[in-house]
Scaffold this motif. Structure first.
Motif, short mmCIF file in Angstrom:
data_model
loop_
_atom_site.label_atom_id
_atom_site.label_comp_id
_atom_site.label_asym_id
_atom_site.label_seq_id
_atom_site.Cartn_x
_atom_site.Cartn_y
_atom_site.Cartn_z
N ILE A 199 44.25 32.91 36.51
CA ILE A 199 43.79 33.89 37.52
C ILE A 199 44.84 35.04 37.62
CG2 ILE A 199 43.70 33.95 40.14
CD1 ILE A 199 43.18 30.93 40.17
N VAL A 200 46.03 34.96 37.28
CA VAL A 200 46.96 36.07 37.18
C VAL A 200 46.63 36.93 36.22
CG1 VAL A 200 49.30 36.84 36.76
CG2 VAL A 200 48.82 34.66 38.10
N ALA A 201 46.15 36.58 35.03
CA ALA A 201 45.88 37.34 33.88
C ALA A 201 44.32 38.05 34.17
CB ALA A 201 45.69 36.66 32.66
N ALA A 202 43.63 37.42 35.01
CA ALA A 202 41.95 37.90 35.09
C ALA A 202 42.01 39.43 35.60
CB ALA A 202 41.35 37.00 35.87
N PRO A 203 42.67 39.83 36.45
CA PRO A 203 42.26 41.49 36.88
C PRO A 203 42.70 42.27 35.68
CG PRO A 203 43.78 39.99 38.72
CD PRO A 203 43.51 39.03 37.26
N LEU A 204 43.93 41.98 34.96
CA LEU A 204 44.06 42.92 33.89
C LEU A 204 43.00 42.81 32.75
CD1 LEU A 204 47.84 41.73 33.12
CD2 LEU A 204 47.16 43.68 34.56
N LEU A 205 42.35 41.93 32.51
CA LEU A 205 41.40 41.67 31.65
C LEU A 205 40.17 42.37 32.16
CD1 LEU A 205 41.79 38.22 30.33
CD2 LEU A 205 42.53 40.47 29.13
N ALA A 206 40.07 42.11 33.74
CA ALA A 206 38.96 42.96 34.10
C ALA A 206 38.91 44.47 34.17
CB ALA A 206 38.65 42.55 35.71
N VAL A 207 40.18 44.92 34.21
CA VAL A 207 40.46 46.43 33.82
C VAL A 207 39.98 47.03 32.42
CG1 VAL A 207 42.13 48.35 33.74
CG2 VAL A 207 42.44 46.64 35.50
N LEU A 208 40.30 46.03 31.49
CA LEU A 208 39.93 46.24 30.27
C LEU A 208 38.39 46.30 30.03
CD1 LEU A 208 40.77 46.18 26.98
CD2 LEU A 208 40.62 43.68 27.08
N LEU A 209 37.53 45.59 30.76
CA LEU A 209 36.29 45.58 30.76
C LEU A 209 35.55 46.66 31.40
CD1 LEU A 209 35.74 41.69 30.26
CD2 LEU A 209 35.56 43.42 28.45
N ASN A 210 36.39 47.17 32.30
CA ASN A 210 35.90 48.30 33.07
C ASN A 210 35.01 47.86 34.41
OD1 ASN A 210 35.38 50.98 33.52
ND2 ASN A 210 33.18 51.09 32.73
N MET A 211 35.54 46.54 34.73
CA MET A 211 34.95 46.26 36.06
C MET A 211 35.06 46.88 37.02
SD MET A 211 35.60 42.43 38.16
CE MET A 211 34.74 41.38 36.92
N ASN A 212 33.93 47.07 37.91
CA ASN A 212 34.36 47.89 39.21
C ASN A 212 35.45 47.40 40.03
OD1 ASN A 212 33.72 49.09 42.07
ND2 ASN A 212 31.79 49.87 40.97
N ALA A 213 36.25 48.15 40.63
CA ALA A 213 37.47 47.79 41.34
C ALA A 213 37.05 46.98 42.58
CB ALA A 213 38.12 49.03 41.64
N GLU A 214 35.88 47.20 42.98
CA GLU A 214 35.45 46.31 44.41
C GLU A 214 35.20 44.76 43.82
OE1 GLU A 214 31.73 48.07 45.77
OE2 GLU A 214 32.72 50.02 46.25
N GLY A 215 35.16 44.54 42.89
CA GLY A 215 35.00 43.14 42.34
C GLY A 215 36.24 42.23 42.09
N PHE A 216 37.32 43.11 42.11
CA PHE A 216 38.56 42.53 41.75
C PHE A 216 39.02 41.45 42.56
CE2 PHE A 216 40.74 45.45 38.71
CZ PHE A 216 39.59 45.78 37.91
N PRO A 217 38.95 41.68 44.10
CA PRO A 217 39.55 40.59 45.29
C PRO A 217 38.45 39.36 45.06
CG PRO A 217 39.58 42.66 46.25
CD PRO A 217 38.70 42.94 44.70
N MET A 218 37.12 39.69 44.99
CA MET A 218 36.43 38.84 44.77
C MET A 218 36.43 37.76 43.65
SD MET A 218 34.05 36.76 46.25
CE MET A 218 33.85 37.91 47.74
N LEU A 219 36.76 38.37 42.39
CA LEU A 219 37.00 37.62 41.11
C LEU A 219 38.18 36.81 41.38
CD1 LEU A 219 36.53 37.31 38.05
CD2 LEU A 219 38.37 39.22 37.78
N ILE A 220 39.21 37.09 42.08
CA ILE A 220 40.43 36.18 42.21
C ILE A 220 40.02 35.15 43.32
CG2 ILE A 220 42.82 36.25 43.33
CD1 ILE A 220 43.11 39.01 42.24
N VAL A 221 39.44 35.50 44.20
CA VAL A 221 39.07 34.38 45.16
C VAL A 221 38.02 33.28 44.52
CG1 VAL A 221 37.66 33.85 47.49
CG2 VAL A 221 39.30 35.77 47.16
N ALA A 222 37.00 33.94 43.74
CA ALA A 222 36.17 33.03 43.39
C ALA A 222 36.89 32.00 42.14
CB ALA A 222 34.97 33.70 42.45
N LEU A 223 37.87 32.80 41.53
CA LEU A 223 38.58 31.95 40.52
C LEU A 223 39.41 30.95 41.31
CD1 LEU A 223 39.67 34.21 37.66
CD2 LEU A 223 37.98 32.65 37.57
N LEU A 224 40.01 31.25 42.34
CA LEU A 224 40.90 30.25 43.15
C LEU A 224 40.05 29.15 43.63
CD1 LEU A 224 43.11 32.76 45.14
CD2 LEU A 224 43.99 31.00 43.50
N LEU A 225 38.89 29.50 43.83
CA LEU A 225 37.95 28.25 44.43
C LEU A 225 37.39 27.53 43.21
CD1 LEU A 225 35.99 29.89 47.39
CD2 LEU A 225 37.70 28.03 47.56
#
Length: 221
Positions: A110-136
């Protein structure tokens, strides 16, 4: 509760001593995600569209790497038999081992996921939801994986069998985890997806420790 904490601390201490094994899980996760741009091309729009799915699939596969060892080492050295004879119920012991597995594998992913999301050019709006979804979602992966790890105790080629047993059960978590991120990026609400992921987690917490404990008892006997 004291028994739960004792087993949790023991497993965390063992995981710390075997730090390279946990590092390999994170390294696999990073390498698997990094390889995708080489395979599909560097087009930013394509990478942004598949970012959530790539991260979730890589996290799912990475979490499986250490599942085979969840009970295997204790099974081989006799620790599981001692746990089954101790005053602590085997279900509580299983839950403590699952919690240690998630803290040493799921949380670093989960800690590494946002950094990889930047690499894949994910929209910044999806970052918080990505972390929440992974936490669940990732605790559900560990709980479901514990059932498979208990069922393969003592079997040959357990890693292949484990994958066949639990991958179909991972699919709903994968679908709704990716859907939650894509919904937010698309400008929609993701409450329904989060509620479903929460329901999966509650169901796994209620059922998986008992199912895994039954598998461990069968292997010991």
């Amino acid at each position: 509760m004291s028994g739960f904490m004792a087993i949790l601390k023991r497993d965390l201490h063992l995981a710390t001593r075997q730090g390279m094994d946990n590092m390999m899980v994170v390294m696999f996760f990073v390498i698997a995600v990094v390889l995708f741009p080489f395979g599909v091309g560097p087009e930013p729009n394509i990478l942004a569209r598949i970012a959530a799915g790539v991260i979730w699939v890589a996290a799912l596969l990475a979490s499986m790497l250490s599942l085979e060892r969840l009970f295997q080492t204790d099974f081989e050295d006799g620790s599981l038999e001692l746990l089954s004879l101790s005053p602590i119920t085997l279900e509580v012991a299983v839950l403590a081992k699952v919690a240690a597995h998630w803290l040493t594998t799921g949380l670093p992913l989960i800690v590494a996921a946002p950094l990889l999301a930047v690499l894949l050019n994910m929209n910044a709006e999806g970052f918080p939801m990505l972390i929440v979804a992974l936490l669940l979602g990732t605790p559900s992966l560990s709980l479901i994986g514990a059932v498979g790890a208990a069922l393969i105790l003592g079997s040959r080629r357990g890693g292949v069998l484990l994958a066949l047993l639990i991958l179909p059960l991972y699919i709903p978590v994968l679908i709704f985890g990716v859907s939650a991120v894509d919904a937010v990026i698309g400008g929609f609400e993701a409450n329904a997806q989060l509620l479903i992921l929460g329901a999966f987690l509650m169901g796994a917490l209620a059922l998986c420790p008992w199912a895994a404990a039954a598998g461990v008892r069968q292997a010991i006997e």
